[in-house]
Design an enzyme around this catalytic site. Structure first.
Site, PDB file in Angstrom:
ATOM      1  N   LYS A 102       0.865  -1.190   0.000  1.00 59.28           N
ATOM      2  CA  LYS A 102       0.000   0.000   0.000  1.00 59.28           C
ATOM      3  C   LYS A 102       0.891   1.225   0.000  1.00 59.28           C
ATOM      4  CE  LYS A 102      -4.456   1.110   0.304  1.00 59.28           C
ATOM      5  NZ  LYS A 102      -5.588   0.344  -0.238  1.00 59.28           N
TER       6      LYS A 102
HETATM    7  P1  NAD Z   1     -13.703   7.954  -2.662  1.00 62.07           P
HETATM    8  O1  NAD Z   1     -12.724   8.988  -2.286  1.00 62.07           O
HETATM    9  O2  NAD Z   1     -14.095   7.774  -4.091  1.00 62.07           O
HETATM   10  O3  NAD Z   1     -15.079   8.152  -1.835  1.00 62.07           O
HETATM   11  C1  NAD Z   1     -15.151   8.324  -0.457  1.00 62.07           C
HETATM   12  C2  NAD Z   1     -16.580   8.766  -0.125  1.00 62.07           C
HETATM   13  O4  NAD Z   1     -16.721   8.832   1.288  1.00 62.07           O
HETATM   14  C3  NAD Z   1     -16.954  10.143  -0.668  1.00 62.07           C
HETATM   15  O5  NAD Z   1     -18.293  10.100  -1.145  1.00 62.07           O
HETATM   16  C4  NAD Z   1     -16.888  11.044   0.574  1.00 62.07           C
HETATM   17  O6  NAD Z   1     -17.734  12.168   0.484  1.00 62.07           O
HETATM   18  C5  NAD Z   1     -17.391  10.043   1.607  1.00 62.07           C
HETATM   19  N1  NAD Z   1     -17.077  10.428   2.992  1.00 62.07           N
HETATM   20  C6  NAD Z   1     -15.924  10.905   3.512  1.00 62.07           C
HETATM   21  N2  NAD Z   1     -16.072  11.157   4.819  1.00 62.07           N
HETATM   22  C7  NAD Z   1     -17.353  10.839   5.131  1.00 62.07           C
HETATM   23  C8  NAD Z   1     -18.125  10.886   6.313  1.00 62.07           C
HETATM   24  N3  NAD Z   1     -17.590  11.296   7.454  1.00 62.07           N
HETATM   25  N4  NAD Z   1     -19.431  10.466   6.254  1.00 62.07           N
HETATM   26  C9  NAD Z   1     -19.974  10.043   5.100  1.00 62.07           C
HETATM   27  N5  NAD Z   1     -19.290   9.978   3.949  1.00 62.07           N
HETATM   28  C10 NAD Z   1     -18.000  10.366   3.970  1.00 62.07           C
HETATM   29  O7  NAD Z   1     -13.115   6.585  -2.043  1.00 62.07           O
HETATM   30  P2  NAD Z   1     -13.413   5.096  -2.528  1.00 62.07           P
HETATM   31  O8  NAD Z   1     -12.428   4.717  -3.558  1.00 62.07           O
HETATM   32  O9  NAD Z   1     -14.883   4.940  -2.778  1.00 62.07           O
HETATM   33  O10 NAD Z   1     -12.992   4.286  -1.205  1.00 62.07           O
HETATM   34  C11 NAD Z   1     -13.868   4.173  -0.089  1.00 62.07           C
HETATM   35  C12 NAD Z   1     -13.337   3.073   0.835  1.00 62.07           C
HETATM   36  O11 NAD Z   1     -13.258   1.846   0.110  1.00 62.07           O
HETATM   37  C13 NAD Z   1     -11.931   3.310   1.387  1.00 62.07           C
HETATM   38  O12 NAD Z   1     -11.876   2.760   2.689  1.00 62.07           O
HETATM   39  C14 NAD Z   1     -11.045   2.500   0.453  1.00 62.07           C
HETATM   40  O13 NAD Z   1      -9.834   2.113   1.057  1.00 62.07           O
HETATM   41  C15 NAD Z   1     -11.939   1.325   0.187  1.00 62.07           C
HETATM   42  N6  NAD Z   1     -11.607   0.591  -1.041  1.00 62.07           N
HETATM   43  C16 NAD Z   1     -11.635   1.225  -2.249  1.00 62.07           C
HETATM   44  C17 NAD Z   1     -11.361   0.490  -3.396  1.00 62.07           C
HETATM   45  C18 NAD Z   1     -11.457   1.106  -4.771  1.00 62.07           C
HETATM   46  O14 NAD Z   1     -11.338   0.354  -5.747  1.00 62.07           O
HETATM   47  N7  NAD Z   1     -11.707   2.390  -4.887  1.00 62.07           N
HETATM   48  C19 NAD Z   1     -11.010  -0.871  -3.302  1.00 62.07           C
HETATM   49  C20 NAD Z   1     -10.993  -1.469  -2.049  1.00 62.07           C
HETATM   50  C21 NAD Z   1     -11.297  -0.729  -0.925  1.00 62.07           C
END
Ligand code: NAD
Length: 412
Positions: A102
């Protein structure tokens, strides 16, 4: 509790079940390499901004290390270390030929212009290009990064090492990306929700669902579940919770958010509640898809959902996990629940290496196949040994890494 302490606690619960000796636990927990680098880049006004960048390579017993790049103000070495080890267990539980890594930078990308973001990414690559590559460590998007950042990363890396798009995944489709990568994590969450409900004899129409986060993962998971007849009654993002007891119009919200710079701010087709209200709603299924550590011992007793699917990494801390288990709340753990993204990243890497392109249908079919097999293995292990789905998933993953380590001669 530090993020790496939480992850290691889950590891030890599974290692106890496996009766794993202390020396092997230490070997499997300790990251292979941790790198902290200075990332100094020029702001548009000529000032020089200096931030820290990280790459932690946790384990490569099962193959090249794989893991996302996160740009977020809370990124620090310990968080990256925890997320790197989660990637090792995640790739193992879905049986991809990868280890875990990571990386990230401790900065809020929303405070940067596009040019600043690009300059910062290119400097980061200058600092770490020697330790990443298609056969050693392959980054991907995570919070705060997207396909454009992946493109800059690849371009900068290729300046040193020559053409090789397999160095990074999550690229734009027209630049050696895979069809279906963007939707993959959220789609995987949705596919697994359907499988889990079947196992516990609940019909989608009966399953009132709330999803925290409407970014890449949350929005695609919401869309998949909406299209699969789940009443999605609440979704949230930083701007608040959007609620409708009869079910939200997710397709409308999805297009609204795309047009509104990936934000729900200003959406008027639902009742608006504070962001934190979502977790405590009276619902059947809760899907945290935003940040880590959102369910802790402070709010665990207020959770009313009967089932939780961890779409985000580490949303439930170990103390909350114990409290929720005692109340019979079932949790599908992150290392399985959000593995759809890394699975399609693997498909992208395979396509890049073969100079071949799969159709979207093929990507979706193979994703369904990979996740179904992993889900069934975890479910059976959990039922046979009467352990939680999390412990079952960790046991399967750790067992596979242990076997690969032993086959390689004992030290990985
Ligand atoms: P992103 O940045 O696209 O979206 C994050 C979302 O969370 C946004 O809509 C933001 O407004 C919202 N958010 C932030 N703080 C918040 C709060 N306090 N209350 C409510 N909403 C809130 O990120 P993502 O890529 O969707 O990733 C989200 C999670 O999934 C992370 O933990 C990431 O590690 C995990 N993840 C992502 C992927 C991927 O392919 N993108 C893969 C595996 C795991």
């Amino acid at each position: 509790m530090q993020p790496s302490e939480s992850t290691n606690l889950y590891f030890h619960i599974a290692a106890d079940q496996l009766k794993m000796p202390e020396w092997l636990r230490r070997l499997l927990i300790t990251p292979k390499r941790e790198v902290t680098v200075q990332v100094a880049f020029e702001r548009d006004n000529g000032d020089v901004e200096t931030v820290l960048g990280y790459r932690v390579q946790h384990d490569n017993a099962r193959g090249p290390m794989k893991g996302g790049l996160r740009y977020h103000p809370t990124v620090n070495l310990d968080e990256v270390r925890a997320l790197a080890s989660l990637m090792t267990w995640k790739t193992a539980v879905v049986d991809l030929p990868y280890g875990g890594a990571k990386g990230g930078i401790g900065i809020d990308p929303k405070t940067l212009s596009k040019k600043e973001l690009e300059r910062m990414t290119r400097v980061f690559v200058d600092q770490i290009h020697e330790i990443v590559g298609p056969d050693s460590d392959i980054p991907a998007p995570d919070m705060g990064t997207n396909h454009e950042v992946m493109s800059w990363f690849r371009n900068q890396w290729e300046k040193y090492h020559g053409f090789n798009p397999a160095v990074i995944t999550g690229k734009p489709v027209e630049e050696y990306g895979a069809k279906g990568r963007e939707e993959a994590t959220g789609r995987g969450v949705g596919l697994l929700a359907v499988k889990l409900l079947k196992r516990i004899n609940v019909r989608p129409e009966q399953c009132r669902t709330a999803i925290q986060g409407f970014g890449n993962v949350g929005s695609h998971a919401s869309k998949f579940l909406f299209e699969s007849a789940f009443p999605v009654v609440a979704v949230s993002d930083v701007s608040g919770t959007y609620f409708n007891s009869k079910g939200l119009n997710i397709l409308e919200m999805f297009s609204y958010s795309i047009k509104n710079n990936n934000r729900l701010e200003g959406y008027s087709g639902a009742e608006k509640l504070p962001a934190e209200a979502l977790l405590e709603l009276d619902i059947d299924l809760l899907i945290p898809a935003a940040l880590g550590d959102v369910i802790t011992k402070e709010n665990a007793d207020k959770i009313r959902a009967k089932t939780i699917i961890e779409a985000a990494n580490g949303p439930v801390d170990p103390e909350a996990d114990e409290k929720l288990a005692a109340r019979g709340i079932m949790i599908l753990p992150d290392i399985l629940a959000n593995a759809g993204g890394v699975t399609v990243s693997y498909f992208e890497w395979v396509q890049n290496r073969q100079h071949y392109r799969w159709s979207l249908d093929r990507v979706r079919q193979e994703l369904d196949h990979t996740l179904s097999e992993a889900f069934e293995n975890v479910w059976q292990q959990s039922a046979t040994l009467s352990v939680s789905l999390r412990t079952a998933a960790f046991m399967l993953a750790i067992g596979r890494v242990q076997r690969a380590t032993e086959l390689a001669g004992g030290t990985g």
